[in-house]
Design a protein around this motif. Sequence first.
Motif, PDB file in Angstrom:
ATOM      1  N   GLY A  88       2.542   7.027   2.435  1.00 11.32           N
ATOM      2  CA  GLY A  88       3.267   5.897   2.009  1.00 11.32           C
ATOM      3  C   GLY A  88       4.604   5.656   2.259  1.00 11.32           C
ATOM      4  O   GLY A  88       5.004   4.689   2.416  1.00 11.32           O
ATOM      5  N   GLY A  89       5.245   6.643   2.642  1.00 14.77           N
ATOM      6  CA  GLY A  89       6.744   6.569   3.062  1.00 14.77           C
ATOM      7  C   GLY A  89       6.720   6.028   4.571  1.00 14.77           C
ATOM      8  O   GLY A  89       7.461   5.169   4.930  1.00 14.77           O
TER       9      GLY A  89
ATOM     10  N   ILE B  85       9.062  11.323  -1.126  1.00 18.39           N
ATOM     11  CA  ILE B  85       8.247  10.810   0.149  1.00 18.39           C
ATOM     12  C   ILE B  85       7.793  12.328   0.677  1.00 18.39           C
ATOM     13  O   ILE B  85       6.935  12.386   0.975  1.00 18.39           O
ATOM     14  CB  ILE B  85       8.964  10.050   1.020  1.00 18.39           C
ATOM     15  CG1 ILE B  85       9.268   8.530   0.564  1.00 18.39           C
ATOM     16  CG2 ILE B  85       8.154   9.995   2.250  1.00 18.39           C
ATOM     17  CD1 ILE B  85      10.045   7.611   1.352  1.00 18.39           C
TER      18      ILE B  85
ATOM     19  N   LYS C 103      -0.370  12.312   0.765  1.00 11.21           N
ATOM     20  CA  LYS C 103      -0.390  10.720   0.319  1.00 11.21           C
ATOM     21  C   LYS C 103       1.084   9.942   0.167  1.00 11.21           C
ATOM     22  O   LYS C 103       1.176   8.951   0.711  1.00 11.21           O
ATOM     23  CB  LYS C 103      -1.032  10.733  -1.145  1.00 11.21           C
ATOM     24  CG  LYS C 103      -1.766   9.574  -1.629  1.00 11.21           C
ATOM     25  CD  LYS C 103      -2.427   9.576  -2.807  1.00 11.21           C
ATOM     26  CE  LYS C 103      -1.772   9.202  -4.040  1.00 11.21           C
ATOM     27  NZ  LYS C 103      -2.257   9.072  -5.216  1.00 11.21           N
ATOM     28  N   ALA C 104       2.026  10.894  -0.095  1.00  8.93           N
ATOM     29  CA  ALA C 104       3.378  10.556  -0.462  1.00  8.93           C
ATOM     30  C   ALA C 104       3.949  10.133   0.874  1.00  8.93           C
ATOM     31  O   ALA C 104       4.610   9.072   1.461  1.00  8.93           O
ATOM     32  CB  ALA C 104       4.206  11.212  -1.081  1.00  8.93           C
TER      33      ALA C 104
ATOM     34  N   ASN D  74       5.756  15.214  -1.950  1.00 11.27           N
ATOM     35  CA  ASN D  74       4.741  14.929  -2.908  1.00 11.27           C
ATOM     36  C   ASN D  74       3.479  15.036  -2.272  1.00 11.27           C
ATOM     37  O   ASN D  74       2.773  14.130  -2.567  1.00 11.27           O
ATOM     38  CB  ASN D  74       5.080  13.623  -3.665  1.00 11.27           C
ATOM     39  CG  ASN D  74       5.824  13.721  -4.920  1.00 11.27           C
ATOM     40  OD1 ASN D  74       5.444  14.530  -5.775  1.00 11.27           O
ATOM     41  ND2 ASN D  74       7.139  13.173  -5.105  1.00 11.27           N
TER      42      ASN D  74
ATOM     43  N   LEU E 180       0.917  -1.213  -0.042  1.00  9.06           N
ATOM     44  CA  LEU E 180      -0.107   0.077  -0.125  1.00  9.06           C
ATOM     45  C   LEU E 180       0.814   1.367   0.006  1.00  9.06           C
ATOM     46  O   LEU E 180       0.753   2.401  -0.714  1.00  9.06           O
ATOM     47  CB  LEU E 180      -0.766  -0.020   1.111  1.00  9.06           C
ATOM     48  CG  LEU E 180      -1.780   1.106   1.311  1.00  9.06           C
ATOM     49  CD1 LEU E 180      -2.853   1.436   0.314  1.00  9.06           C
ATOM     50  CD2 LEU E 180      -2.568   1.033   2.696  1.00  9.06           C
ATOM     51  N   GLY E 181       1.976   1.309   0.882  1.00 10.73           N
ATOM     52  CA  GLY E 181       2.966   2.296   0.855  1.00 10.73           C
ATOM     53  C   GLY E 181       3.489   2.554  -0.487  1.00 10.73           C
ATOM     54  O   GLY E 181       3.607   3.745  -0.944  1.00 10.73           O
ATOM     55  N   GLY E 182       3.810   1.448  -1.232  1.00 10.18           N
ATOM     56  CA  GLY E 182       4.515   1.653  -2.400  1.00 10.18           C
ATOM     57  C   GLY E 182       3.209   2.218  -3.459  1.00 10.18           C
ATOM     58  O   GLY E 182       3.739   3.179  -4.461  1.00 10.18           O
ATOM     59  N   ALA E 183       1.863   1.822  -3.593  1.00  8.00           N
ATOM     60  CA  ALA E 183       1.264   2.385  -4.425  1.00  8.00           C
ATOM     61  C   ALA E 183       1.003   3.966  -3.921  1.00  8.00           C
ATOM     62  O   ALA E 183       0.669   4.634  -4.859  1.00  8.00           O
ATOM     63  CB  ALA E 183      -0.124   1.649  -3.982  1.00  8.00           C
ATOM     64  N   LEU E 184       0.872   4.252  -2.888  1.00  8.19           N
ATOM     65  CA  LEU E 184       0.779   5.975  -2.292  1.00  8.19           C
ATOM     66  C   LEU E 184       1.995   6.354  -2.835  1.00  8.19           C
ATOM     67  O   LEU E 184       1.846   7.641  -3.314  1.00  8.19           O
ATOM     68  CB  LEU E 184       0.528   5.990  -0.813  1.00  8.19           C
ATOM     69  CG  LEU E 184      -0.645   5.463  -0.431  1.00  8.19           C
ATOM     70  CD1 LEU E 184      -0.662   5.262   0.952  1.00  8.19           C
ATOM     71  CD2 LEU E 184      -1.851   6.281  -0.874  1.00  8.19           C
ATOM     72  N   LEU E 185       3.184   5.859  -3.147  1.00  8.17           N
ATOM     73  CA  LEU E 185       4.287   6.723  -3.416  1.00  8.17           C
ATOM     74  C   LEU E 185       4.352   6.485  -4.983  1.00  8.17           C
ATOM     75  O   LEU E 185       5.575   6.877  -5.540  1.00  8.17           O
ATOM     76  CB  LEU E 185       5.655   5.877  -2.706  1.00  8.17           C
ATOM     77  CG  LEU E 185       6.091   6.553  -1.609  1.00  8.17           C
ATOM     78  CD1 LEU E 185       7.231   5.641  -0.924  1.00  8.17           C
ATOM     79  CD2 LEU E 185       6.394   8.082  -1.849  1.00  8.17           C
TER      80      LEU E 185
END
Lengths: 332, 332
Positions: free
Chosen positions: B259-260, B249, B255-256, B252, A258-263
Amino acid sequence: MKIAIDAMGGDHAPEVVIQGIAQARDERPELEFLVYGDETKIRPLLADDTRMTIIDTKEKINSDDEPVRAIRSKKQASMVLAAQAVKNGEADAMISLGSTGALLAAGLFIVGRIRGIDRPGLMPTLPTTDGAGFVMLDVGANAENRASQLVQYAVMGNFYAHDLRGLAKPKVGLLNNGTEANKGDALHQETYQLLSELDDIDFIGNVESDSLLKHAADVVVTDGFTGNAALKAIEGSAKTILGLLKHAIMDNGLKAKLGGALLRNGIKEIATTFDVSSYGGAVLLGLKAPVVKAHGGADAKAVYYTVRQVEKMLEAQTVQKVVAYFDAKKQA
Amino acid sequence: MKIAIDAMGGDHAPEVVIQGIAQARDERPELEFLVYGDETKIRPLLADDTRMTIIDTKEKINSDDEPVRAIRSKKQASMVLAAQAVKNGEADAMISLGSTGALLAAGLFIVGRIRGIDRPGLMPTLPTTDGAGFVMLDVGANAENRASQLVQYAVMGNFYAHDLRGLAKPKVGLLNNGTEANKGDALHQETYQLLSELDDIDFIGNVESDSLLKHAADVVVTDGFTGNAALKAIEGSAKTILGLLKHAIMDNGLKAKLGGALLRNGIKEIATTFDVSSYGGAVLLGLKAPVVKAHGGADAKAVYYTVRQVEKMLEAQTVQKVVAYFDAKKQA
């Protein structure tokens, strides 16, 4: 403009080669292609053969062939025939995705060197964090270079950066083990001196390999041995770290995914920064015509951009400028 | 074991130096320290001076001093006095976070070379994706090397990898521009030949700089010029890409950032893989005693591990083994 294409080199030949050149042909009406390779494989890939001539040959250079021997013995290899076409004036330039060593040998022994250039240099365009990119040569066409050869690289890289990269006054740096003028071994100290005395370029001094990706210079001059080590270290590190990042996202459970998707946007931006395929291939500078090595793993898009790169070199007459420069030097 | 400490080198001296050695002193009762530097700055940092002797001196080497001149003219500099203590037998080894060039000069002109070693080599321990790490030398103590010197690096790196890294039979590779035996310039071809003939080490052949982080070898032998270029290219690329990741991270939006946060464990794992501070500093191999350069930006933890590294070298008598090896070679 006629471009000779070795259609059989690279990991995904001839598919990506044909796709890439067909796209360029569709967009650029002034381009014509001589396509060397196995016609039974190439023909089915070509819905439209406008401005394309297929020259059928079953022989090809393999990546594990000994380069010089292969060029001399496989006289009907697609790469050899493409180089012959350039030598005979049937084509203005050539592109191959095949063995770098063999292409180097074909360039040297078939296409031939520009008068005044001892040793052609291999020059890729590499990424910088500001998105501008830079060129570096030699990255491995030679295992050893003399100072006078490095000066030739500076001049040729300068013409290329001006013509292809649109820089009025490219900043030229010497890859060295420190920034001070007296740094390096005898070769690099002598080169520094010679570059300082050259009026034709904007020599900004020594640059170190940890500042290359930060756009330390537009043209980085290096001997082939050091350039090869620096290039591979950059490529290997980038690949390793991006691989670790992928692993961190994919192999750490749902939360990480999920983190990867958000990034995604940010990671895409990094990938874009490091995607140099739009810069084209590595040019063998110092030959009588543009000879360009596209990456063995290149896709159709990278092949397309390599064609566009060659087109620009032909349009700007970059090779002719190098020829004129060294002819004038000789007479002076 | 007495270790001479240049307390005034590095970005955060003397604080991190004193913290780091105090921790080692508390844990390791056999360690004693001779601490060279400004006592008015050092004393307040030392709650307990057990097994620590402060030798007060106000002079120090600056990072922009010309190394050889500084070593010769600043006779009371903390680095010079520490090296003198090793030379006089008052200390068994020395550590500095100061200028690499000056430490090299101090090692060469004050501590002195091992008989049979022409040119000491600088050897850091670098990370690999499998977490094992590898050593590489020379990374820049010399701008030029001969083949016989590269063979000496192979032997010394092999002793170190055995003693400090616990490898029964370290794999020794030669950094070159291709893996085949005939690759490289005259220097590297000759070195390849000499290493092949050496019975004492497990020479695995050439390695390329794009495979170093993948643990291509335990000991990578290289001339100082190429090693410097490869090391800095790796360091620069890693720093650049991790910087881009941080930017992706932090800059952005929310959201980013989220994600981070979700990726934190994975990113921490990458940072851990590349954190080499527990391996200690870069060793100047080829001197009569351990002389170790910790990073100028080292923290107390890195200083602590550098002390532990030196302790292990002294315990294993790594330098004595090198001395014995080259003495035996000479007699043979």
